[in-house]
Motif scaffolding. Structure first.
Motif, PDB file in Angstrom:
ATOM      1  N   VAL A   8       0.838  -1.203   0.000  1.00 15.11           N
ATOM      2  CA  VAL A   8       0.000   0.000   0.000  1.00 15.11           C
ATOM      3  C   VAL A   8       0.871   1.251   0.000  1.00 15.11           C
ATOM      4  O   VAL A   8       0.405   2.331   0.355  1.00 15.11           O
ATOM      5  CB  VAL A   8      -1.010   0.014   1.173  1.00 15.11           C
ATOM      6  N   SER A   9       2.135   1.083  -0.407  1.00 16.42           N
ATOM      7  CA  SER A   9       3.058   2.221  -0.423  1.00 16.42           C
ATOM      8  C   SER A   9       2.529   3.346  -1.319  1.00 16.42           C
ATOM      9  O   SER A   9       2.736   4.521  -1.031  1.00 16.42           O
ATOM     10  CB  SER A   9       4.451   1.785  -0.878  1.00 16.42           C
ATOM     11  N   TRP A  10       1.823   2.994  -2.396  1.00 14.09           N
ATOM     12  CA  TRP A  10       1.264   4.010  -3.289  1.00 14.09           C
ATOM     13  C   TRP A  10       0.279   4.905  -2.560  1.00 14.09           C
ATOM     14  O   TRP A  10       0.221   6.104  -2.798  1.00 14.09           O
ATOM     15  CB  TRP A  10       0.594   3.339  -4.493  1.00 14.09           C
ATOM     16  N   LEU A  11      -0.509   4.340  -1.648  1.00 15.25           N
ATOM     17  CA  LEU A  11      -1.505   5.108  -0.909  1.00 15.25           C
ATOM     18  C   LEU A  11      -0.872   5.818   0.280  1.00 15.25           C
ATOM     19  O   LEU A  11      -1.287   6.898   0.663  1.00 15.25           O
ATOM     20  CB  LEU A  11      -2.633   4.188  -0.431  1.00 15.25           C
ATOM     21  N   CYS A  12       0.141   5.215   0.871  1.00 16.36           N
ATOM     22  CA  CYS A  12       0.819   5.811   2.030  1.00 16.36           C
ATOM     23  C   CYS A  12       1.876   6.821   1.598  1.00 16.36           C
ATOM     24  O   CYS A  12       2.418   7.531   2.431  1.00 16.36           O
ATOM     25  CB  CYS A  12       1.466   4.719   2.879  1.00 16.36           C
ATOM     26  N   GLY A  13       2.181   6.878   0.312  1.00 14.31           N
ATOM     27  CA  GLY A  13       3.170   7.818  -0.200  1.00 14.31           C
ATOM     28  C   GLY A  13       2.543   9.180  -0.431  1.00 14.31           C
ATOM     29  O   GLY A  13       2.119   9.864   0.501  1.00 14.31           O
ATOM     30  N   ILE A 106      -4.000   9.785  11.526  1.00 12.39           N
ATOM     31  CA  ILE A 106      -5.403   9.673  11.937  1.00 12.39           C
ATOM     32  C   ILE A 106      -6.057   8.593  11.081  1.00 12.39           C
ATOM     33  O   ILE A 106      -5.918   8.602   9.854  1.00 12.39           O
ATOM     34  CB  ILE A 106      -6.151  11.009  11.747  1.00 12.39           C
ATOM     35  N   GLU A 107      -6.751   7.670  11.727  1.00 13.12           N
ATOM     36  CA  GLU A 107      -7.405   6.603  10.982  1.00 13.12           C
ATOM     37  C   GLU A 107      -8.563   6.012  11.767  1.00 13.12           C
ATOM     38  O   GLU A 107      -8.596   6.082  12.988  1.00 13.12           O
ATOM     39  CB  GLU A 107      -6.399   5.509  10.633  1.00 13.12           C
ATOM     40  N   ASP A 108      -9.507   5.451  11.023  1.00 18.68           N
ATOM     41  CA  ASP A 108     -10.662   4.772  11.601  1.00 18.68           C
ATOM     42  C   ASP A 108     -10.994   3.567  10.745  1.00 18.68           C
ATOM     43  O   ASP A 108     -10.821   3.597   9.529  1.00 18.68           O
ATOM     44  CB  ASP A 108     -11.883   5.691  11.651  1.00 18.68           C
ATOM     45  N   PHE A 109     -11.504   2.526  11.388  1.00 19.13           N
ATOM     46  CA  PHE A 109     -11.919   1.315  10.691  1.00 19.13           C
ATOM     47  C   PHE A 109     -13.200   0.825  11.350  1.00 19.13           C
ATOM     48  O   PHE A 109     -13.281   0.780  12.576  1.00 19.13           O
ATOM     49  CB  PHE A 109     -10.834   0.222  10.799  1.00 19.13           C
ATOM     50  N   TYR A 110     -14.185   0.444  10.531  1.00 24.72           N
ATOM     51  CA  TYR A 110     -15.452  -0.082  11.032  1.00 24.72           C
ATOM     52  C   TYR A 110     -15.881  -1.298  10.224  1.00 24.72           C
ATOM     53  O   TYR A 110     -15.694  -1.343   9.009  1.00 24.72           O
ATOM     54  CB  TYR A 110     -16.575   0.953  10.905  1.00 24.72           C
ATOM     55  N   TRP A 111     -16.502  -2.239  10.913  1.00 19.70           N
ATOM     56  CA  TRP A 111     -17.213  -3.330  10.273  1.00 19.70           C
ATOM     57  C   TRP A 111     -18.604  -3.325  10.880  1.00 19.70           C
ATOM     58  O   TRP A 111     -18.773  -3.397  12.101  1.00 19.70           O
ATOM     59  CB  TRP A 111     -16.520  -4.664  10.527  1.00 19.70           C
ATOM     60  N   HIS A 150       2.127  -1.156  13.556  1.00 17.72           N
ATOM     61  CA  HIS A 150       1.974  -0.383  12.329  1.00 17.72           C
ATOM     62  C   HIS A 150       0.651   0.365  12.416  1.00 17.72           C
ATOM     63  O   HIS A 150      -0.290  -0.081  13.067  1.00 17.72           O
ATOM     64  CB  HIS A 150       1.919  -1.302  11.101  1.00 17.72           C
ATOM     65  N   GLN A 151       0.587   1.463  11.708  1.00 16.04           N
ATOM     66  CA  GLN A 151      -0.695   2.125  11.554  1.00 16.04           C
ATOM     67  C   GLN A 151      -1.593   1.175  10.766  1.00 16.04           C
ATOM     68  O   GLN A 151      -1.134   0.488   9.857  1.00 16.04           O
ATOM     69  CB  GLN A 151      -0.532   3.439  10.797  1.00 16.04           C
ATOM     70  N   PHE A 152      -2.867   1.150  11.100  1.00 13.25           N
ATOM     71  CA  PHE A 152      -3.817   0.270  10.404  1.00 13.25           C
ATOM     72  C   PHE A 152      -3.802   0.511   8.892  1.00 13.25           C
ATOM     73  O   PHE A 152      -3.881  -0.408   8.110  1.00 13.25           O
ATOM     74  CB  PHE A 152      -5.219   0.503  10.967  1.00 13.25           C
ATOM     75  N   TYR A 153      -3.725   1.784   8.494  1.00 12.97           N
ATOM     76  CA  TYR A 153      -3.802   2.111   7.072  1.00 12.97           C
ATOM     77  C   TYR A 153      -2.538   1.708   6.306  1.00 12.97           C
ATOM     78  O   TYR A 153      -2.521   1.758   5.086  1.00 12.97           O
ATOM     79  CB  TYR A 153      -4.086   3.601   6.858  1.00 12.97           C
ATOM     80  N   GLU A 154      -1.486   1.282   6.999  1.00 15.28           N
ATOM     81  CA  GLU A 154      -0.261   0.855   6.335  1.00 15.28           C
ATOM     82  C   GLU A 154      -0.290  -0.625   5.955  1.00 15.28           C
ATOM     83  O   GLU A 154       0.727  -1.198   5.600  1.00 15.28           O
ATOM     84  CB  GLU A 154       0.951   1.140   7.221  1.00 15.28           C
ATOM     85  N   GLY A 155      -1.431  -1.250   6.039  1.00 12.59           N
ATOM     86  CA  GLY A 155      -1.564  -2.639   5.618  1.00 12.59           C
ATOM     87  C   GLY A 155      -2.623  -3.425   6.354  1.00 12.59           C
ATOM     88  O   GLY A 155      -3.456  -4.077   5.722  1.00 12.59           O
TER      89      GLY A 155
END
Length: 190
Positions: A8-13, A106-111, A150-155
């Motif tokens: 996900v380096s493209w999104l984290c870049g 800053i990040e959030d995740f929901y199911w 790791h940050q959740f959004y990093e993978g």
């Protein structure tokens, strides 16, 4: 199920300086747009932003597309973190939402299932719910793949999306998709 880390380096870049919400709903794009108060006939086709500078401005438009039985929603803001919105969108179906502003961590995740939040994680307070039994093995596998925090959004968030939706989110998938772009009304504040 054996998981493999995602690139996900493209999104984290370069995208890390921009906010995004990725929302996955088991419904048709037309149903999702209608539930959000939009009019499907007002949406027009276009690509996923190839460059973060091409993101729509906040409050302008969202992008939606079908991926299998799911609708993917791209929102350049925090729609996917509004619990009132995502629980309503999930009524009678399933929803997974991830949102991040990487430059600020800053990040959030929901199911959500049928209007109920089953699992939630946020950068401010960590796990907001207990890990449901059906995700215990997945979370153990994620801990194995990412042994240091790791940050959740990093993978990890993308691995949870894959586990819950069957969708392996890649740069090629998103940038190769045609999204329907349009405006939905700003949800009223709860």
């Amino acid at each position: 199920m054996t998981m493999q880390p995602l690139d996900v380096s493209w999104l984290c870049g370069e995208y890390a300086e921009e906010c995004y919400s990725f929302i996955y709903i088991r419904a048709t794009p037309e149903q999702v747009v209608s539930r959000l108060g939009g009019r499907w006939e007002d949406f027009t086709p276009g690509p996923f932003p190839d460059d973060p500078d091409d993101y729509p401005d906040l409050g302008e438009s969202i992008g939606v597309t079908s991926i299998g039985d799911w609708t993917f929603v791209f929102d350049p803001a925090w729609l996917g973190t509004r619990e009132d919105v995502i629980t309503e969108l999930s009524e009678g179906t399933s929803l997974v939402s991830q949102a991040a502003l990487g430059v600020k961590g800053i990040e959030d995740f929901y199911w959500c299932e049928d209007g109920e939040i089953r699992f939630a994680f946020g950068s401010d307070d960590g796990y907001r719910t207990e890990i449901p039994d059906e995700l215990v093995g997945t979370m153990a596998e994620i801990d194995r793949l990412y042994p240091s925090f790791h940050q959740f959004y990093e993978g990890p968030a993308f691995l949870l999306v894959e586990r819950l939706t069957g969708i392996r989110v890649t740069e090629q998938l998103l940038k190769g998709s045609t999204l329907m772009w349009g405006v939905v009304p700003e949800p009223a504040k709860p």
